[in-house]
Write a protein that holds these residues in place. Structure first.
Motif, PDB file in Angstrom:
ATOM      1  N   LEU A  44      12.627   8.664  16.613  1.00  0.00           N
ATOM      2  CA  LEU A  44      11.393   9.134  15.991  1.00  0.00           C
ATOM      3  C   LEU A  44      10.883   8.020  15.086  1.00  0.00           C
ATOM      4  N   ALA A  45       9.754   7.441  15.441  1.00  0.00           N
ATOM      5  CA  ALA A  45       9.172   6.364  14.645  1.00  0.00           C
ATOM      6  C   ALA A  45       7.846   6.849  14.062  1.00  0.00           C
ATOM      7  N   PHE A  46       7.706   6.713  12.735  1.00  0.00           N
ATOM      8  CA  PHE A  46       6.479   7.172  12.096  1.00  0.00           C
ATOM      9  C   PHE A  46       6.248   6.409  10.800  1.00  0.00           C
ATOM     10  N   GLN A  47       4.997   6.475  10.335  1.00  0.00           N
ATOM     11  CA  GLN A  47       4.605   5.806   9.101  1.00  0.00           C
ATOM     12  C   GLN A  47       3.997   6.829   8.154  1.00  0.00           C
ATOM     13  N   LEU A  48       4.399   6.751   6.891  1.00  0.00           N
ATOM     14  CA  LEU A  48       3.909   7.676   5.878  1.00  0.00           C
ATOM     15  C   LEU A  48       3.340   6.883   4.706  1.00  0.00           C
ATOM     16  N   LYS A  49       2.250   7.388   4.155  1.00  0.00           N
ATOM     17  CA  LYS A  49       1.629   6.720   3.005  1.00  0.00           C
ATOM     18  C   LYS A  49       1.823   7.591   1.764  1.00  0.00           C
ATOM     19  N   PHE A  50       2.338   6.959   0.709  1.00  0.00           N
ATOM     20  CA  PHE A  50       2.576   7.668  -0.547  1.00  0.00           C
ATOM     21  C   PHE A  50       1.642   7.113  -1.625  1.00  0.00           C
ATOM     22  N   SER A  51       1.381   7.939  -2.608  1.00  0.00           N
ATOM     23  CA  SER A  51       0.511   7.531  -3.712  1.00  0.00           C
ATOM     24  C   SER A  51       1.292   6.881  -4.841  1.00  0.00           C
ATOM     25  N   TYR A  52       2.613   6.707  -4.615  1.00  0.00           N
ATOM     26  CA  TYR A  52       3.467   6.147  -5.659  1.00  0.00           C
ATOM     27  C   TYR A  52       4.611   5.389  -4.997  1.00  0.00           C
ATOM     28  N   ARG A  53       5.268   4.574  -5.784  1.00  0.00           N
ATOM     29  CA  ARG A  53       6.438   3.846  -5.295  1.00  0.00           C
ATOM     30  C   ARG A  53       7.637   4.774  -5.245  1.00  0.00           C
ATOM     31  N   LEU A  54       8.282   4.865  -4.088  1.00  0.00           N
ATOM     32  CA  LEU A  54       9.438   5.734  -3.949  1.00  0.00           C
ATOM     33  C   LEU A  54      10.657   5.108  -4.615  1.00  0.00           C
ATOM     34  N   THR A  55      11.421   5.922  -5.304  1.00  0.00           N
ATOM     35  CA  THR A  55      12.734   5.494  -5.813  1.00  0.00           C
ATOM     36  C   THR A  55      13.800   6.378  -5.168  1.00  0.00           C
ATOM     37  N   HIS A  56      14.068   7.543  -5.759  1.00  0.00           N
ATOM     38  CA  HIS A  56      15.014   8.489  -5.173  1.00  0.00           C
ATOM     39  C   HIS A  56      14.236   9.649  -4.558  1.00  0.00           C
ATOM     40  N   GLN A  57      14.550   9.940  -3.296  1.00  0.00           N
ATOM     41  CA  GLN A  57      13.814  10.975  -2.577  1.00  0.00           C
ATOM     42  C   GLN A  57      14.789  11.942  -1.906  1.00  0.00           C
ATOM     43  N   HIS A  58      14.587  13.245  -2.094  1.00  0.00           N
ATOM     44  CA  HIS A  58      15.383  14.252  -1.404  1.00  0.00           C
ATOM     45  C   HIS A  58      14.975  14.292   0.069  1.00  0.00           C
ATOM     46  N   ILE A  59      15.965  14.157   0.942  1.00  0.00           N
ATOM     47  CA  ILE A  59      15.731  14.140   2.381  1.00  0.00           C
ATOM     48  C   ILE A  59      16.481  15.314   3.022  1.00  0.00           C
ATOM     49  N   ILE A  60      15.843  15.954   3.986  1.00  0.00           N
ATOM     50  CA  ILE A  60      16.462  17.019   4.762  1.00  0.00           C
ATOM     51  C   ILE A  60      16.467  16.601   6.225  1.00  0.00           C
ATOM     52  N   MET A  61      17.588  16.820   6.915  1.00  0.00           N
ATOM     53  CA  MET A  61      17.653  16.534   8.347  1.00  0.00           C
ATOM     54  C   MET A  61      18.219  17.743   9.072  1.00  0.00           C
ATOM     55  N   ASN A  97       0.813  -1.212   0.000  1.00  0.00           N
ATOM     56  CA  ASN A  97       0.000   0.000   0.000  1.00  0.00           C
ATOM     57  C   ASN A  97       0.849   1.267   0.000  1.00  0.00           C
ATOM     58  N   ASN A  98       2.144   1.102  -0.283  1.00  0.00           N
ATOM     59  CA  ASN A  98       3.082   2.224  -0.321  1.00  0.00           C
ATOM     60  C   ASN A  98       3.175   2.953   1.020  1.00  0.00           C
ATOM     61  N   VAL A  99       3.077   2.189   2.111  1.00  0.00           N
ATOM     62  CA  VAL A  99       3.274   2.753   3.445  1.00  0.00           C
ATOM     63  C   VAL A  99       4.732   2.546   3.847  1.00  0.00           C
ATOM     64  N   LEU A 100       5.377   3.643   4.182  1.00  0.00           N
ATOM     65  CA  LEU A 100       6.794   3.639   4.533  1.00  0.00           C
ATOM     66  C   LEU A 100       6.939   3.750   6.046  1.00  0.00           C
ATOM     67  N   ARG A 101       7.645   2.821   6.647  1.00  0.00           N
ATOM     68  CA  ARG A 101       7.871   2.840   8.096  1.00  0.00           C
ATOM     69  C   ARG A 101       9.312   3.258   8.366  1.00  0.00           C
ATOM     70  N   ILE A 102       9.475   4.273   9.210  1.00  0.00           N
ATOM     71  CA  ILE A 102      10.787   4.880   9.419  1.00  0.00           C
ATOM     72  C   ILE A 102      11.055   5.041  10.903  1.00  0.00           C
ATOM     73  N   VAL A 103      12.290   4.780  11.293  1.00  0.00           N
ATOM     74  CA  VAL A 103      12.784   5.141  12.624  1.00  0.00           C
ATOM     75  C   VAL A 103      14.055   5.952  12.427  1.00  0.00           C
ATOM     76  N   LEU A 104      14.027   7.187  12.891  1.00  0.00           N
ATOM     77  CA  LEU A 104      15.202   8.063  12.844  1.00  0.00           C
ATOM     78  C   LEU A 104      15.742   8.186  14.258  1.00  0.00           C
ATOM     79  N   SER A 105      17.028   7.914  14.446  1.00  0.00           N
ATOM     80  CA  SER A 105      17.618   7.976  15.784  1.00  0.00           C
ATOM     81  C   SER A 105      18.908   8.772  15.763  1.00  0.00           C
TER      82      SER A 105
END
Length: 387
Positions: free
Chosen positions: A161-178, A79-87
């Motif tokens: 930081l643990a969170f889940q995000l839903k996208f409408s498309y399959r991710l390939t390359h994504q610009h990330i900012i921290m 379902n294109n749900v991305l699960r992430i933990v940033l530590s």
């Protein structure tokens, strides 16, 4: 004599242990490891994580799902749900991870977490519409998620930081900012970040690259130049000065030549390090601080050479004392910083084995030459020289 040699050998061995232990402890404090286990509260929903150190102490864990076709998001479910933990390491303030369409801050959306003044965890989405606090708007943005899927945990001086995000498309390359800030948000107003970075995360391979490609060549140049200068040439120059003074005046010219060449190469390594820092903004204060200290000692040694008193001067013994001990301190802390740099730089085993072998050869040579020197002094019944 045997007692003296035993004490020398023990001293050298102790010095080697201190170098490795000090560098290891400092490095551990500076860089979060993928080997760390997740807090128990996160294991149920965030198990099976692919782990990647991405910046400073920041570690990104993304949930994988088995055998999705290449060039599709290996880290999303059907379902294109991305699960992430940033530590990362944490004491106070806020930590954020943003998703950008063009790699820039303005126009991106970020998940930001912190522990409030009352000890309660917070994680909210922010729309980054500008560079001022008033244009960083809470509960706005293009990321799709449910608040109940978000969790913030602090454990052993690390924030997760643990969170889940839903996208409408399959991710390939994504610009990330921290980014992170040292002040706790008040009324959901983020203070100015203390430091930040941006990179591209490849969800087909699970790897990050800075500005399109990490400057591996610059990092390698920084490492090679400094290891060769401070880890090879200068220790050899010091060995020549202590153990080959009988070959006069050849020892002096070799010592001066090796130290000058080593200093110039090391200076080039520092320039490469500054350029690398400007590109990736790596916040590794221990490595940078030790590098500045060693460079400062090296500059003092160069200045001292030109201010060297005559051999019959009453100040010569003080100059000798300063020159010898400043040089030893520089080499010791340079060795510590090389080990630390290899660790925080994520170098492969060839670097660790290569420098470990080099350090072992130097220490064995020093022990053997020290034994020969004490033997010669014992036979000649002369006092211990100053160098």
């Amino acid at each position: 004599m045997s007692a003296r040699m035993g004490s020398v050998a023990r001293a050298v061995a102790a010095a080697m242990v201190v170098v490795v232990a000090l560098a290891s402890s400092v490095a551990t404090a500076q860089m979060e490891s993928c080997n760390a286990e997740l807090p128990p509260v996160l294991v149920a929903n965030y198990s099976g994580l692919a782990c990647q150190p991405v910046w400073n102490n920041f570690v990104l864990r993304v949930r994988t799902h088995a055998r999705v076709l290449m060039f599709l998001c290996r880290f999303c479910d059907k379902n294109n749900v991305l699960r992430i933990v940033l530590s990362t390491m944490y004491s106070t303030g806020w930590v954020g991870m943003g998703f950008s369409r063009d790699g820039l801050m303005i126009g991106s959306s970020a998940m930001v977490g912190w522990i409030g003044k009352k000890g309660l965890p917070h994680i909210r989405q922010f729309a980054l519409r500008g560079k001022t606090s008033s244009k960083v708007v809470v509960d706005r943005g293009f990321l799709v998620s449910n608040d109940h899927d978000h969790t913030v945990v602090v454990q052993q001086a690390k924030i997760y930081l643990a969170f889940q995000l839903k996208f409408s498309y399959r991710l390939t390359h994504q610009h990330i900012i921290m980014a992170f800030g040292n002040s706790i948000p008040v009324k959901n107003k983020l203070t100015r970040h203390q430091d930040k970075t941006s990179f591209t995360f490849d969800f087909t391979t699970g790897r990050a690259s800075v500005d399109g490609s990490f400057p591996y060549g610059l990092r390698r140049a920084h490492g090679v130049l400094n290891v060769f200068a401070w880890g090879v040439l200068m220790p050899i120059g010091a060995i020549v000065a202590r153990y080959f003074r009988r070959v006069d005046p050849l020892w002096f010219y070799l010592h001066v030549g090796l130290q000058f060449v080593g200093f110039i190469i090391g200076l080039a390594g520092v320039v490469a390090g500054v350029a690398l820092y400007n590109k990736i903004q790596a916040d590794i204060p221990a490595h940078r601080g030790l590098g500045i200290f060693v460079l400062f000692l090296g500059i003092l040694q160069i200045v001292a050479f030109f201010l060297r008193p005559n051999a019959d001067s009453k100040y010569r013994k003080f100059w000798n004392w300063y020159h010898h001990w400043a040089g030893r301190l520089a080499l010791f802390f340079a060795a510590v910083n090389i080990v630390l740099g290899i660790h925080v730089g994520g170098a492969d085993n060839s670097w660790k084995i290569g420098y470990g072998f080099n350090l072992a050869v130097i220490l064995v040579a020093v022990i053997a030459l020290e034994f020969m020197l004490w033997t010669r002094w014992s036979k000649n019944s002369t006092s211990t020289p100053t160098y």
